[in-house]
Scaffold this active site. Structure first.
Site, short mmCIF file in Angstrom:
data_model
loop_
_atom_site.label_atom_id
_atom_site.label_comp_id
_atom_site.label_asym_id
_atom_site.label_seq_id
_atom_site.Cartn_x
_atom_site.Cartn_y
_atom_site.Cartn_z
N SER A 1 1.73 57.01 14.52
CA SER A 1 0.79 58.34 13.36
C SER A 1 1.33 59.91 14.28
CB SER A 1 -0.38 57.96 13.77
OG SER A 1 -0.03 57.00 12.84
N ILE A 2 1.26 60.07 15.19
CA ILE A 2 2.19 61.77 15.59
C ILE A 2 3.35 61.90 14.74
CG2 ILE A 2 2.50 62.64 16.88
CD1 ILE A 2 1.37 61.01 19.08
#
Length: 435
Positions: free
Chosen positions: A59-60
Site C-alpha cells: 500500500s505504499i
C-alpha cells in the site's frame, strides 16, 4: 554527514531484535537524511541485506497514486470534491477527496477473489456492479480504510489521461526521481515472500499475482535505495514533480483514526502518526508474503524505510518498527544546525515602508522582507514558536497570505492622504505603528 556510531549501533540492535522476535526470513531498513541514504541495517539471510534488492511495497503504492491525483488537480483536470461519478459513471456517490482520505465509507475490498487467491481483473470488471451497496456506511462517519477506493482512483487517472496507471507512475514520479529499481513486476534480485508456520517455523512461498485494476492500491516493487528517494521527496518535494504546497496539503489530517488519543490518522493519501510532540507522515504496506513501511519526519528531513519478506512480524508491527527506528535517529542525532545569519539586500523603498514593528490590540508584530522569495513576512513576537505569516504580492498595496493562520487571507496597505503607509489591514484586523 554520517550517522553517529551510537545511533548506528542502536538501529542495528532494533532491526536484529525485530527480525529474531518477529521470525522473518529477512528484515532490511534504511535511514535517509537530507536526501541521502545514511545507513542500511539488516538481519536474516533470505536474502542477505542489500539496498538494491526488491521487496513488494504493497500500500505504499497508494502514496504515488495520491500524488498523481494531486498533480491532475493542480493541472485543473479534476477537483478534489468532484463526485466519483463525474469520471466513472455508475460509481458510488462519493468524492475524490473522500476516497483519498479513507472517509468515503466505501467497503474495504472489491467483491470476488483478490490478492493471494487470484490475479486481479481489469477496470471494467472492477467497475461492474458498483453502486450504493458498496458503501459500508455513509461518508465522513469515520475512518474506514479502503483498498477499493484506490483501485477506483486509478480508474479516475486512466479515465482522465487515457493512460494506464503504471506508465503514469513511471513517467511522472519514478523517472524524475531516479527510482529505476521501482517496477510493476519484480526484477531480479528480489526477495521471495513467505508465510512462516506459527509453530514449525517452516516457510511457504506466496504467489506474486498481478493485482490488475487494483494495482494502484498495492502493486509496486521497490528497494531500500529507491524508496529512500521517495522518502526524501516526501520530506522536501521537487516542484517539477509536485508543488511543495500540494504535498503539504496531502499531509494535513483528513480524519483522526483514534479520536480518544489522536496518535494516528490519514491525510490525502498519506498516513499520519504522532509520538509526543513529533508528527510523522508515510504509509505501511502489506501483500502476501511481504511487509513494508515508509515513515518521514518532514521538519528534520529524516525518514526510514523497512521491508520484511513475511506477512507477519510476531510481537510487533511494521509500523511500530518504522516509528521506533525513526525515533532512535531523532533522539540520538544532533538537530540540524541553525542557518547562519547573512546580511540581506535592502528592500525596495515601497516595501521598506512596510517593514518594522506593528501593533494590534496591544500585541507586537514584526514585518520583514524576504529578498529570496519576494515575500513580506509578519511574525507575532509575543507568541513563542508562532508560525510567521508569509504574504506574496498580488497587486498594488495588496498581498496574499501563504502560511500560518493567515494563509489565503488578504493584506491591504492603508495609506494616509499624503500617500504614506498608515496601517496594514490583515483579514480586516488593522495593524498600526502605535500599540
Amino acid at each position: 554527514m554520517p550517522l553517529l556510531p551510537e545511533t548506528i549501533r542502536r538501529l542495528d540492535e532494533i532491526v536484529a531484535d525485530a527480525q529474531a522476535r518477529g521470525r522473518v526470513p529477512s528484515l532490511v531498513a534504511g535511514v535517509v537524511r537530507d536526501g541521502e541514504l545514511r545507513h542500511l541495517a539488516g538481519a536474516g539471510d533470505l536474502p542477505a541485506p542489500d539496498p538494491d534488492t526488491q521487496y513488494r511495497i504493497g500500500s505504499i503504492s497508494k502514496t504515488m497514486t495520491a500524488a498523481l491525483v494531486m498533480r491532475l488537480r493542480d493541472e485543473g483536470r479534476l477537483a478534489l470534491d468532484d463526485p466519483l461519478r463525474r469520471h466513472l459513471p455508475d460509481a458510488p456517490d462519493v468524492t475524490i477527496r473522500q476516497l483519498l482520505g479513507h472517509v468515503s465509507g466505501l467497503q474495504r475490498e472489491p467483491d470476488g477473489e483478490w490478492w493471494e487467491r487470484t490475479a486481479g481483473g481489469d477496470l471494467t470488471a472492477l467497475l461492474g456492479g458498483l453502486g450504493p451497496q458498496k458503501l459500508a456506511y455513509p461518508p465522513h462517519r469515520g475512518y474506514h480504510y479502503s483498498n477499493l477506493a484506490y483501485g477506483l482512483l486509478g480508474g479516475v487517472l486512466s479515465a482522465i489521461t487515457g493512460e494506464d496507471w503504471a506508465p503514469l507512475v513511471d513517467r511522472h514520479l519514478l523517472k524524475p526521481l531516479g527510482m529505476r529499481r521501482t517496477t510493476y513486476f519484480p526484477v531480479e534480485p528480489y526477495a521471495r515472500g513467505y508465510v512462516v508456520h506459527p509453530w514449525l517455523d517452516t516457510l511457504r512461498e506466496e504467489p506474486r499475482e498481478d493485482a490488475g485494476a487494483m494495482a494502484p492500491a498495492g502493486q509496486l516493487w521497490s528497494t531500500v535505495a529507491d524508496l529512500a528517494r521517495w522518502a526524501a521527496f516526501l520530506a522536501d518535494p521537487r516542484p517539477q514533480v509536485l508543488a511543495p504546497a500540494t504535498l503539504a496539503e496531502m499531509c494535513a489530517p483528513v480524519v483522526i483514526g483514534d479520536p480518544d488519543s489522536w496518535t494516528w490518522g490519514h491525510g490525502l493519501g498519506l498516513q499520519l502518526w504522532r509520538r509526543g510532540e513529533r508528527v510523522f507522515v508515510g504509509h505501511t504496506g502489506s501483500m502476501p508474503g511481504y511487509l513494508a513501511v515508509l515513515v518521514v519526519h518532514r521538519p528534520s528531513g529524516t525518514g526510514v524505510v523497512a521491508f520484511a519478506n513475511a506477512y507477519t512480524l510476531h510481537g510487533g508491527s511494521i509500523a511500530t518498527l518504522g516509528l521506533d527506528l525513526l525515533a532512535a535517529v531523532l533522539d540520538h542525532e544532533p538537530a540540524r544546525p541553525p542557518r547562519p545569519w547573512r546580511p540581506r539586500a535592502a528592500p525596495p523603498p515601497d516595501i521598506g515602508a512596510l517593514c518594522g514593528r506593528w501593533w494590534w490590540m496591544g500585541r507586537e508584530y514584526e514585518a520583514a522582507w524576504d529578498d529570496a522569495t519576494g515575500e513580506l513576512v509578519v511574525t507575532p513576537l509575543d507568541v513563542p514558536g508562532a508560525v510567521p505569516w508569509r504574504f506574496a504580492p498580488e497587486g498594488p498595496d495588496r498581498w496574499r497570505g501563504r502560511s500560518g493562520m493567515n494563509d489565503g487571507e488578504v493584506l491591504r496597505v492603508l495609506r494616509a492622504p499624503s500617500g504614506a503607509v498608515e496601517a496594514l489591514d490583515i483579514a480586516t484586523f488593522v495593524f498600526t505603528r502605535e500599540p
